[in-house]
Design a protein around this motif. Structure first.
Motif, PDB file in Angstrom:
ATOM      1  N   VAL A   1      25.092 -44.068 -12.976  1.00 17.25           N
ATOM      2  CA  VAL A   1      25.347 -44.650 -11.653  1.00 17.25           C
ATOM      3  C   VAL A   1      24.010 -44.993 -11.013  1.00 17.25           C
ATOM      4  O   VAL A   1      23.073 -44.182 -11.040  1.00 17.25           O
ATOM      5  CB  VAL A   1      26.129 -43.667 -10.745  1.00 17.25           C
ATOM      6  CG1 VAL A   1      26.476 -44.349  -9.419  1.00 17.25           C
ATOM      7  CG2 VAL A   1      27.381 -43.152 -11.423  1.00 17.25           C
ATOM      8  N   ILE A   2      23.932 -46.193 -10.441  1.00 13.38           N
ATOM      9  CA  ILE A   2      22.721 -46.615  -9.727  1.00 13.38           C
ATOM     10  C   ILE A   2      23.101 -46.802  -8.258  1.00 13.38           C
ATOM     11  O   ILE A   2      23.903 -47.674  -7.929  1.00 13.38           O
ATOM     12  CB  ILE A   2      22.162 -47.941 -10.294  1.00 13.38           C
ATOM     13  CG1 ILE A   2      21.831 -47.803 -11.779  1.00 13.38           C
ATOM     14  CG2 ILE A   2      20.931 -48.390  -9.505  1.00 13.38           C
ATOM     15  CD1 ILE A   2      21.510 -49.126 -12.477  1.00 13.38           C
ATOM     16  N   ALA A   3      22.562 -45.951  -7.374  1.00 12.09           N
ATOM     17  CA  ALA A   3      22.766 -46.133  -5.920  1.00 12.09           C
ATOM     18  C   ALA A   3      21.549 -46.851  -5.369  1.00 12.09           C
ATOM     19  O   ALA A   3      20.427 -46.627  -5.834  1.00 12.09           O
ATOM     20  CB  ALA A   3      22.931 -44.784  -5.243  1.00 12.09           C
ATOM     21  N   GLN A   4      21.744 -47.745  -4.418  1.00 12.37           N
ATOM     22  CA  GLN A   4      20.599 -48.498  -3.905  1.00 12.37           C
ATOM     23  C   GLN A   4      20.736 -48.905  -2.444  1.00 12.37           C
ATOM     24  O   GLN A   4      21.827 -48.926  -1.879  1.00 12.37           O
ATOM     25  CB  GLN A   4      20.348 -49.732  -4.769  1.00 12.37           C
ATOM     26  CG  GLN A   4      21.425 -50.802  -4.714  1.00 12.37           C
ATOM     27  CD  GLN A   4      21.063 -51.982  -5.616  1.00 12.37           C
ATOM     28  OE1 GLN A   4      21.339 -51.975  -6.802  1.00 12.37           O
ATOM     29  NE2 GLN A   4      20.439 -52.984  -5.028  1.00 12.37           N
ATOM     30  N   ARG A   5      19.566 -49.203  -1.849  1.00 10.24           N
ATOM     31  CA  ARG A   5      19.454 -49.738  -0.491  1.00 10.24           C
ATOM     32  C   ARG A   5      18.345 -50.788  -0.505  1.00 10.24           C
ATOM     33  O   ARG A   5      17.557 -50.853  -1.437  1.00 10.24           O
ATOM     34  CB  ARG A   5      19.066 -48.647   0.523  1.00 10.24           C
ATOM     35  CG  ARG A   5      19.987 -47.462   0.609  1.00 10.24           C
ATOM     36  CD  ARG A   5      21.292 -47.788   1.334  1.00 10.24           C
ATOM     37  NE  ARG A   5      22.033 -46.571   1.601  1.00 10.24           N
ATOM     38  CZ  ARG A   5      22.811 -45.957   0.719  1.00 10.24           C
ATOM     39  NH1 ARG A   5      22.932 -46.449  -0.503  1.00 10.24           N
ATOM     40  NH2 ARG A   5      23.468 -44.851   1.042  1.00 10.24           N
ATOM     41  N   LEU A   6      18.268 -51.549   0.571  1.00 10.82           N
ATOM     42  CA  LEU A   6      17.155 -52.492   0.740  1.00 10.82           C
ATOM     43  C   LEU A   6      16.418 -52.149   2.031  1.00 10.82           C
ATOM     44  O   LEU A   6      17.037 -51.907   3.057  1.00 10.82           O
ATOM     45  CB  LEU A   6      17.666 -53.939   0.825  1.00 10.82           C
ATOM     46  CG  LEU A   6      18.164 -54.585  -0.474  1.00 10.82           C
ATOM     47  CD1 LEU A   6      18.716 -55.975  -0.181  1.00 10.82           C
ATOM     48  CD2 LEU A   6      17.083 -54.671  -1.523  1.00 10.82           C
ATOM     49  N   VAL A   7      15.085 -52.109   1.967  1.00  8.70           N
ATOM     50  CA  VAL A   7      14.281 -51.932   3.182  1.00  8.70           C
ATOM     51  C   VAL A   7      13.337 -53.124   3.312  1.00  8.70           C
ATOM     52  O   VAL A   7      12.952 -53.742   2.318  1.00  8.70           O
ATOM     53  CB  VAL A   7      13.447 -50.626   3.161  1.00  8.70           C
ATOM     54  CG1 VAL A   7      14.338 -49.417   3.212  1.00  8.70           C
ATOM     55  CG2 VAL A   7      12.516 -50.563   1.949  1.00  8.70           C
ATOM     56  N   ARG A   8      12.989 -53.438   4.556  1.00 13.29           N
ATOM     57  CA  ARG A   8      12.054 -54.539   4.788  1.00 13.29           C
ATOM     58  C   ARG A   8      10.633 -54.122   4.410  1.00 13.29           C
ATOM     59  O   ARG A   8      10.210 -53.008   4.704  1.00 13.29           O
ATOM     60  CB  ARG A   8      12.109 -54.986   6.248  1.00 13.29           C
ATOM     61  CG  ARG A   8      13.406 -55.681   6.605  1.00 13.29           C
ATOM     62  CD  ARG A   8      13.389 -56.223   8.027  1.00 13.29           C
ATOM     63  NE  ARG A   8      13.429 -55.157   9.023  1.00 13.29           N
ATOM     64  CZ  ARG A   8      13.279 -55.362  10.314  1.00 13.29           C
ATOM     65  NH1 ARG A   8      13.057 -56.594  10.771  1.00 13.29           N
ATOM     66  NH2 ARG A   8      13.348 -54.362  11.161  1.00 13.29           N
TER      67      ARG A   8
ATOM     68  N   TYR B   1      15.991 -47.067  -5.006  1.00 17.77           N
ATOM     69  CA  TYR B   1      17.011 -46.743  -6.008  1.00 17.77           C
ATOM     70  C   TYR B   1      17.154 -45.249  -6.247  1.00 17.77           C
ATOM     71  O   TYR B   1      16.213 -44.471  -6.056  1.00 17.77           O
ATOM     72  CB  TYR B   1      16.672 -47.425  -7.346  1.00 17.77           C
ATOM     73  CG  TYR B   1      16.695 -48.932  -7.260  1.00 17.77           C
ATOM     74  CD1 TYR B   1      17.854 -49.635  -7.522  1.00 17.77           C
ATOM     75  CD2 TYR B   1      15.564 -49.639  -6.882  1.00 17.77           C
ATOM     76  CE1 TYR B   1      17.891 -51.014  -7.412  1.00 17.77           C
ATOM     77  CE2 TYR B   1      15.591 -51.015  -6.775  1.00 17.77           C
ATOM     78  CZ  TYR B   1      16.756 -51.703  -7.035  1.00 17.77           C
ATOM     79  OH  TYR B   1      16.798 -53.056  -6.920  1.00 17.77           O
ATOM     80  N   GLU B   2      18.359 -44.877  -6.703  1.00 18.88           N
ATOM     81  CA  GLU B   2      18.671 -43.511  -7.141  1.00 18.88           C
ATOM     82  C   GLU B   2      19.472 -43.686  -8.430  1.00 18.88           C
ATOM     83  O   GLU B   2      20.621 -44.133  -8.385  1.00 18.88           O
ATOM     84  CB  GLU B   2      19.496 -42.809  -6.054  1.00 18.88           C
ATOM     85  CG  GLU B   2      19.917 -41.390  -6.377  1.00 18.88           C
ATOM     86  CD  GLU B   2      20.662 -40.764  -5.199  1.00 18.88           C
ATOM     87  OE1 GLU B   2      19.995 -40.396  -4.213  1.00 18.88           O
ATOM     88  OE2 GLU B   2      21.916 -40.680  -5.257  1.00 18.88           O
ATOM     89  N   ILE B   3      18.848 -43.369  -9.564  1.00 18.26           N
ATOM     90  CA  ILE B   3      19.511 -43.602 -10.857  1.00 18.26           C
ATOM     91  C   ILE B   3      19.941 -42.265 -11.454  1.00 18.26           C
ATOM     92  O   ILE B   3      19.126 -41.367 -11.661  1.00 18.26           O
ATOM     93  CB  ILE B   3      18.590 -44.364 -11.831  1.00 18.26           C
ATOM     94  CG1 ILE B   3      18.247 -45.743 -11.239  1.00 18.26           C
ATOM     95  CG2 ILE B   3      19.248 -44.510 -13.203  1.00 18.26           C
ATOM     96  CD1 ILE B   3      17.405 -46.623 -12.124  1.00 18.26           C
ATOM     97  N   MET B   4      21.245 -42.141 -11.707  1.00 20.39           N
ATOM     98  CA  MET B   4      21.811 -40.904 -12.243  1.00 20.39           C
ATOM     99  C   MET B   4      22.476 -41.160 -13.594  1.00 20.39           C
ATOM    100  O   MET B   4      23.624 -41.585 -13.652  1.00 20.39           O
ATOM    101  CB  MET B   4      22.842 -40.319 -11.263  1.00 20.39           C
ATOM    102  CG  MET B   4      23.381 -38.959 -11.677  1.00 20.39           C
ATOM    103  SD  MET B   4      24.705 -38.360 -10.598  1.00 20.39           S
ATOM    104  CE  MET B   4      26.117 -39.259 -11.272  1.00 20.39           C
ATOM    105  N   PRO B   5      21.749 -40.913 -14.704  1.00 20.88           N
ATOM    106  CA  PRO B   5      22.411 -40.991 -16.016  1.00 20.88           C
ATOM    107  C   PRO B   5      23.413 -39.842 -16.130  1.00 20.88           C
ATOM    108  O   PRO B   5      23.134 -38.724 -15.665  1.00 20.88           O
ATOM    109  CB  PRO B   5      21.252 -40.810 -17.013  1.00 20.88           C
ATOM    110  CG  PRO B   5      19.998 -40.999 -16.218  1.00 20.88           C
ATOM    111  CD  PRO B   5      20.332 -40.575 -14.822  1.00 20.88           C
ATOM    112  N   VAL B   6      24.589 -40.090 -16.708  1.00 22.60           N
ATOM    113  CA  VAL B   6      25.596 -39.031 -16.856  1.00 22.60           C
ATOM    114  C   VAL B   6      25.296 -38.279 -18.152  1.00 22.60           C
ATOM    115  O   VAL B   6      25.590 -38.760 -19.250  1.00 22.60           O
ATOM    116  CB  VAL B   6      27.029 -39.608 -16.836  1.00 22.60           C
ATOM    117  CG1 VAL B   6      28.058 -38.508 -17.098  1.00 22.60           C
ATOM    118  CG2 VAL B   6      27.317 -40.264 -15.487  1.00 22.60           C
TER     119      VAL B   6
END
Length: 568
Positions: free
Chosen positions: A452-459, A508-513
């Motif tokens: 699962v890849i969780a993400q956001r965008l910042v300026r 990003y926050e990358i969580m391999p299962v």
């Protein structure tokens, strides 16, 4: 004949500089004859023989003339006011930008073609100044014209249309019946075109056209933040909306229901895909146009903003032959860009890639893309069932919205397909529990999900950023003990239009299962348990990655707080 001589002169300069060969020049001159009125430089760029920058550099070297970047100048009002209307600037692709430092009677003008004697003479007569030509790229000049004359031009068009509308004093019913005829009049066509071009040149991702009680408000979303660009009289609303409906292939007579459309437009030789949404509101219809440059969605993975360790995890996930890969985050967090980057990375002749999207955001050569159509009963679920009979290797689902789509996606990933999709959740771990909430058996989710890849965008802070020492509260938030911790905040300059920010970067926050996480999923563990297990196996959280970008001076603390990352 004189015009040809001038074109040939530019050709000779480009030949002498080695920018073009004689064969390329001959082809370009032939092409130019077929497109009368087109400049040689423009023809060469359109044919892909050279670029605007190469032409400008060649002219600079051969003519010993200064090259300027207009975006680095703040053009004084006194210079801008010398020319009241932009037509002559558009015609010759020129932009006055300053007076000569030593001789105030000389006006310095950026020109795409500094050998255009007719343009120099016309500008001299119009401004009553002696002209000193310098070189700039056509794209840079057009952006400057748009920046300093865009709103004034649009207001003039709007005012002229409103006056005409009032003069005729149509009854409302009659105006509605003849809306299509009215809207095709050139002022509104030009106004909408100018609006889109201006938004593109300001790097906007969305254009909002809003019906307020006494006016029409135009706002652009730049780097994720809305700002007002213009306001017009209410009388213009129906004409602007009708024009947009025509461009987007919608029904201009239907004003009671929401409508969706799509526009493809070229601005400064770049193709933009515009998704249009029309919504009835209290004071009239509101339109939102989402702009995306077709090539920008197909980015290289190195451009996403991943850390070195996260890039290694990202590559490992892409090398997995089958399973479910989820990209999560709120609306506007860059999920589509990540999905298209994944697809571009996997797009090889040896694999069959099929997508089902609502809507298709960008066309990728070599990939079969399906558009959801609820009217024709082509939903995500029905499209997926059909896709599974098309011998796919990789399936991309635009969004998992319901339990039926989730179930098919999980089963498809278990039966030997790589499935990539998006979910609206706040963290990587909570995506697993969201699938459980949708009614999918935990053991199936554990078997199917590879990561699962969780993400956001910042300026991203502009180069004008200003350093300061963090307060005690800020140090506590960032968990830093140093009393002399230096952070950066936005300042504002001409490059960033006074906002202090220029562009955005992904967090990003990358969580391999892994096997450990899989066992927690199988025994119906909570999202907190999954999150703690991922942390113990080296997952770098959104908070940690955003914090590092703040400490490195890439973004500001206020941006980190704006995306509401939990402190973990």
């Amino acid at each position: 004949m004189g015009n040809f001589r001038e074109k040939k002169k530019l050709g000779n300069i480009l030949l002498d500089s080695g920018v073009v060969t004689s064969e390329q020049l001959e082809k370009a001159l032939e092409e130019q004859k077929l497109n009368k009125g087109k400049k040689l430089g423009e023809t060469l760029v359109d044919m892909g023989i050279t670029s605007e920058v190469e032409i400008a550099c060649a002219l600079t070297q051969q003519l010993h003339t200064e090259f300027v970047t207009l975006s680095e100048y703040k053009i004084p009002d006194k210079v801008v006011n010398l020319i009241s209307e932009r037509e002559i600037l558009d015609k010759y692709v020129v932009m006055p930008f300053s007076f000569h430092q030593d001789t105030p009677s000389i006006l310095r003008v950026a020109m795409a073609d500094p050998m255009d004697i007719v343009a120099i003479d016309d500008l001299s007569i119009l401004t009553n100044y002696q002209i000193e030509p310098v070189i700039a790229t056509p794209c840079d000049i057009k952006s400057a014209i748009d920046k300093y004359y865009g709103n004034a031009e649009n207001k003039r068009i709007a005012d002229s249309y409103a006056m005409e509308w009032e003069k005729r004093q149509y009854a409302l019913e009659e105006l509605e019946e003849n809306n299509k005829l009215e809207v095709n009049r050139s002022p509104i066509v030009k106004l909408v075109r100018n609006m889109i071009e201006q938004a593109v040149r300001q790097r906007a991702s969305d254009i909002h056209i809003e019906a307020l009680e006494r006016r029409v408000r135009i706002r652009y979303r730049v780097d994720g933040v809305l700002k007002e660009a213009a306001a017009y009289q209410s009388a213009l609303l129906s004409a602007i909306i009708a024009r947009i409906k025509i461009l987007g292939g919608m029904d201009i007579a239907e004003k009671r229901k929401p409508q969706d459309g799509r526009i493809t437009i070229e601005v400064d030789r770049k193709e933009f895909d515009i998704r249009v949404s029309i919504l009835p509101t209290s004071y009239g219809e509101k339109a939102v146009m989402r702009l995306s440059e077709t090539r920008m969605l197909n980015r290289n993975k190195a451009e996403l903003g991943l850390t070195d360790s996260d890039l290694i995890k990202f590559n490992r996930l892409l090398q997995t032959p089958h399973g479910l890969l989820l990209v999560t985050g709120p609306t506007g967090s860059g999920k589509s860009t990540t999905l298209y980057t994944v697809l571009s990375e996997l797009n090889q002749n040896e694999v069959n890639i099929i997508t089902v999207e609502d809507p298709v955001e960008a066309n990728i050569d070599g990939i079969n893309q399906v558009q959801v159509n609820t009217k024709a009963d082509l939903t995500f679920a029905t499209a997926l069932r059909a896709i599974l009979r098309q011998d796919p290797d990789i399936i991309m689902i635009g969004e998992i919205r319901d339990s039926e789509t989730a179930g098919i996606a999980v089963k498809a990933s278990i039966t030997g397909h790589l499935v990539v999709s998006t979910l609206h959740t706040n963290s990587a771990a909570s995506s697993i529990t969201r699938l459980v909430d949708m009614g999918i058996e935990p053991y199936l989710i554990g078997d199917a999900t590879i990561g699962v890849i969780a993400q956001r965008l910042v300026r991203r802070l502009c180069g004008c950023k200003k350093g300061y020492y963090a307060t005690k509260e800020e140090r506590e938030y960032l968990r830093c003990d140093s009393e002399e911790l230096q952070l950066y905040k936005p300042e504002g300059c001409i490059h960033c239009n006074g906002t202090g920010y220029l562009g955005r970067i992904g967090i990003y926050e990358i969580m391999p299962v892994t096997q450990k996480i899989r066992s927690i999923i199988n025994r119906k563990g909570s999202s907190d348990e999954i999150h703690q297990a991922a942390l113990s196996e080296g997952m770098s959280t959104l908070y940690v990655n955003a914090r590092q970008q703040v400490l490195d001076g890439v973004t500001s603390l206020s941006e980190m707080r704006r995306i509401a990352i939990a402190e973990v």
